[in-house]
Design an enzyme around this catalytic site. Structure first.
Site, PDB file in Angstrom:
ATOM      1  N   CYS B  78       0.833  -1.212   0.000  1.00 52.59           N
ATOM      2  CA  CYS B  78       0.000   0.000   0.000  1.00 52.59           C
ATOM      3  C   CYS B  78       0.869   1.265   0.000  1.00 52.59           C
ATOM      4  O   CYS B  78       1.455   1.599  -1.031  1.00 52.59           O
ATOM      5  CB  CYS B  78      -0.985  -0.046   1.164  1.00 52.59           C
ATOM      6  SG  CYS B  78      -2.313   1.144   1.007  1.00 52.59           S
ATOM      7  N   HIS B 174      -3.315  -5.540   1.527  1.00 49.69           N
ATOM      8  CA  HIS B 174      -2.687  -5.791   2.829  1.00 49.69           C
ATOM      9  C   HIS B 174      -2.728  -7.254   3.259  1.00 49.69           C
ATOM     10  O   HIS B 174      -3.549  -7.624   4.102  1.00 49.69           O
ATOM     11  CB  HIS B 174      -3.380  -4.948   3.910  1.00 49.69           C
ATOM     12  CG  HIS B 174      -3.240  -3.487   3.712  1.00 49.69           C
ATOM     13  ND1 HIS B 174      -2.104  -2.795   4.045  1.00 49.69           N
ATOM     14  CD2 HIS B 174      -4.090  -2.577   3.193  1.00 49.69           C
ATOM     15  CE1 HIS B 174      -2.243  -1.529   3.753  1.00 49.69           C
ATOM     16  NE2 HIS B 174      -3.442  -1.352   3.218  1.00 49.69           N
ATOM     17  N   GLU B 176      -0.931  -8.554   5.320  1.00 48.03           N
ATOM     18  CA  GLU B 176      -0.629  -8.596   6.758  1.00 48.03           C
ATOM     19  C   GLU B 176      -1.879  -8.458   7.624  1.00 48.03           C
ATOM     20  O   GLU B 176      -1.826  -8.717   8.826  1.00 48.03           O
ATOM     21  CB  GLU B 176       0.407  -7.510   7.112  1.00 48.03           C
ATOM     22  CG  GLU B 176      -0.111  -6.070   7.174  1.00 48.03           C
ATOM     23  CD  GLU B 176      -0.232  -5.383   5.816  1.00 48.03           C
ATOM     24  OE1 GLU B 176      -0.120  -6.085   4.785  1.00 48.03           O
ATOM     25  OE2 GLU B 176      -0.451  -4.158   5.775  1.00 48.03           O
TER      26      GLU B 176
END
Lengths: 293, 190
Positions: B78, B174, B176
Site C-alpha cells: 500500500c 494488505h 498482513e
C-alpha cells in the site's frame, strides 16, 4: 467485491498507527499538518481550547469547511459529531470523509444513547476513560478508540490517567479465570464476549490512540510508552508559537518514542507551548471527559 | 538472513506478527544503523506522506536506494508500494519524498475515500491456486509498469494489485491484515 467491511473499517485505523492526528480549523492549517507528517487531520470550526473558552453549545462543523479541508489534503480527514447525534453522522458520511469522531468535545445530543455505529458505512472513533467504556463503544460499532484525556487543557494528566486505567485493566483481565470474567464483564458493563476476547488476546479489539491534553513531543512519547497506538493532538499545535516546528517534532517523537536522545533533539527551541490549564481550575460540569455513558 | 520491517509509522506490527508466525525473526527499522543489519525490508501500510518525510529526515532514503533490488530485497504494501514507485500520481500539494526505485506508475487513493475501501478475492497463480484475500484500504492502484516488471495480480474492476521487478515487490493490498501468509513466504524466497 464488498465495500466498508469491518476489516476495512478497523484496517484504516491500523494504517494510522504510530502516527499523529491533528486538529485543524482551516485548509491552510490542514496543509501545514500534512506537510509536517500528520497521518490524518480532524476538521473543526474551533479547537477544544476555544470551545472551552467561548462556551455555548458546540456542534458539528460547517460542511463547507469540512469539504474545503478535504480538498486541501491527500491524507484521511476526520470530523466530529455530537454524542448520540446520528443525523450529524449521516451528514458527515454524505460528505465522503474518512472517519467520524463521536466526541465528548462537542455538546452531547443524547444523554443516554450513543450513535448505533453499525448502521453506518463510515467508521467511527470514540473516546473512553476505561476498558468498560471502550468495549461498550466497540459493541455499538466503533472501529477505533481513543482515551479521552481532558481536551483543550494542554495538560496531559487525564490522558495518562485514562491510558493507565485501560492498560492496567487489560493486564488484570489476562490474569483472571473464566469464572471471574463473567462477573468482571458485569461490573464494567461491557459485553462478556468482548471482555473474553481482550483477556485472551491481551489487547483491545481495535486500535487505541491517546487524546486530550498532549502538547509537547515528550507528552506524545509518554503516551506511546504507556502503550497507545498513536496520538491525537488538538489545541496543542495551532495554539502554540511555531505550529509547523512543533507538529514535526511531535510526529518525530511519536515514531522514536523509545529514543530519548531523539526526543531531546526534536524538543529544542520549539517556542512557546500552549498555555495549560490545571484540572482543579475546571469545574466538574465543564469537564468534557465526563460526557458519554 | 535478517528481515527488517520499516517501523516509522503504519501497520508494521501486523507484518512482524505474520513473520514470527512463519518462523522468521524480524527487527524494526527506524534508523540507518538498523537498516545496515538487514537483507530484506518490508515497507508497511500507513501514510506515504508521513513515512516519506521520516525516511528523508532520518537519512534512510539514500541507503535504501543504493541497495534496493540488489543486496536488499524490498516489499512495499500500500503506502510502501507508493514509496517504491518511480512515478506517483496524485501526490500531496508540493510533492512528496519517495524511494523511487521500482519501474511502476502508481496512483494514490485511486478508488476514492474510506467509503470506497473494499475486500475482494484476488486471482494470483504465482501464490497458488486459491485466490488471495485482497484487503484494499484507501488503496493506490498500479496504473502502469515498465519492461522487466511482472504483473502478479490484478483487481477485478481494474488496475494492477501486485507486481514484481527482480527483488522488488509491490502490493496495493494488505496481506498482513489476513491469516493468509503466502505473500510473506514468497517474499522470504525473493
Amino acid at each position: 467485491m464488498e465495500k466498508s467491511t469491518w476489516t476495512t473499517k478497523v484496517g484504516l485505523a491500523q494504517m494510522l498507527k504510530g502516527g499523529v492526528i491533528m486538529d485543524v480549523v482551516t485548509p491552510e492549517q490542514a496543509r501545514i499538518a500534512e506537510e509536517a507528517g500528520a497521518v490524518a487531520v480532524m476538521a473543526l470550526e474551533r479547537v477544544p481550547a476555544d470551545i472551552r473558552a467561548q462556551g455555548g453549545v458546540a456542534r458539528m462543523s460547517d460542511p463547507e469547511l469540512i469539504v474545503a479541508i478535504k480538498e486541501a489534503v491527500t491524507i484521511p480527514v476526520m470530523a466530529k459529531a455530537r454524542i448520540g447525534h446520528f443525523v450529524e453522522a449521516q451528514v458527515l458520511e454524505a460528505l465522503g470523509i474518512d472517519y467520524i469522531d463521536e466526541s465528548e468535545v462537542l455538546t452531547p445530543a443524547d444523554e443516554e444513547h450513543h450513535i448505533n455505529k453499525h448502521k453506518f458505512k463510515i467508521p467511527f472513533v470514540c473516546g473512553c476513560k476505561n476498558i468498560g467504556e471502550g468495549l461498550r463503544r466497540v459493541a455499538e460499532g466503533a472501529a477505533m478508540l481513543r482515551t479521552k484525556g481532558e481536551a483543550g487543557t494542554g495538560n496531559v494528566v487525564e490522558a495518562v490517567r485514562h491510558a493507565r486505567a485501560v492498560y492496567s485493566e487489560i493486564r488484570r483481565l489476562q490474569s483472571m479465570g473464566e469464572d471471574e470474567l463473567f462477573v468482571y464483564a458485569k461490573q464494567i458493563q461491557a459485553p462478556y464476549e468482548l471482555v473474553r476476547q481482550v483477556a485472551e488476546a491481551g489487547r483491545l479489539p481495535v486500535v487505541n490512540f491517546a487524546a486530550g491534553g498532549i502538547a509537547t513531543p515528550a507528552d506524545a512519547a509518554l503516551m506511546m510508552q504507556l502503550g497507545v497506538d498513536g496520538v491525537f493532538v488538538g489545541s496543542g499545535i495551532f495554539k502554540s508559537g511555531d505550529p509547523m516546528k512543533r507538529a514535526r517534532a511531535i510526529v518525530e517523537a511519536t515514531t522514536h518514542y523509545n529514543d530519548p536522545e531523539i526526543i531531546a533533539e526534536v524538543s529544542k527551541g520549539l517556542g512557546e507551548a500552549m498555555v495549560g490549564i490545571n484540572l482543579e481550575q475546571i469545574p466538574a460540569e465543564q469537564r468534557m471527559a465526563q460526557r458519554g455513558w | 538472513m535478517t528481515i527488517g520491517v520499516l517501523a516509522l509509522q503504519g501497520d508494521f506490527r501486523e507484518h512482524i506478527e505474520v513473520l514470527r508466525r512463519i518462523g522468521a525473526r524480524p527487527i524494526e527499522v527506524r534508523l540507518p544503523q538498523h537498516l545496515a543489519a538487514v537483507e530484506r525490508l518490508i515497507i508497511p501500510g500507513g501514510e506515504s506522506t508521513t513515512i516519506g518525510r521520516l525516511l528523508n529526515r532520518y537519512q534512510l532514503l539514500e541507503p535504501i536506494r543504493a541497495r534496493a533490488g540488489r543486496d536488499l530485497a524490498v516489499w512495499g504494501t500500500c503506502a510502501g508500494a507508493i514509496l517504491l514507485a518511480r512515478e506517483v500520481l496524485d501526490q500531496k500539494q508540493g510533492g512528496q519524498p519517495g524511494i523511487g526505485v521500482m519501474d511502476i506508475r502508481v496512483r494514490r487513493n485511486a478508488f476514492g475515500s474510506q467509503l470506497d475501501s473494499f475486500e475482494v478475492p484476488l486471482v494470483a497463480p504465482v501464490f497458488g491456486e486459491a485466490p488471495l484475500p485482497g484487503v484494499f484500504i484507501r488503496a493506490p492502484q498500479i496504473v502502469g509498469v515498465g519492461r522487466g516488471v511482472e504483473v502478479l495480480a490484478e483487481v477485478p474492476n481494474g488496475g494492477i494489485a501486485a507486481a514484481r521487478q527482480g527483488r522488488l515487490l509491490a502490493t496495493t493490498f494488505h496481506p498482513e491484515l489476513t491469516d493468509d501468509d503466502r505473500v510473506h513466504r514468497y517474499f522470504m524466497e525473493l
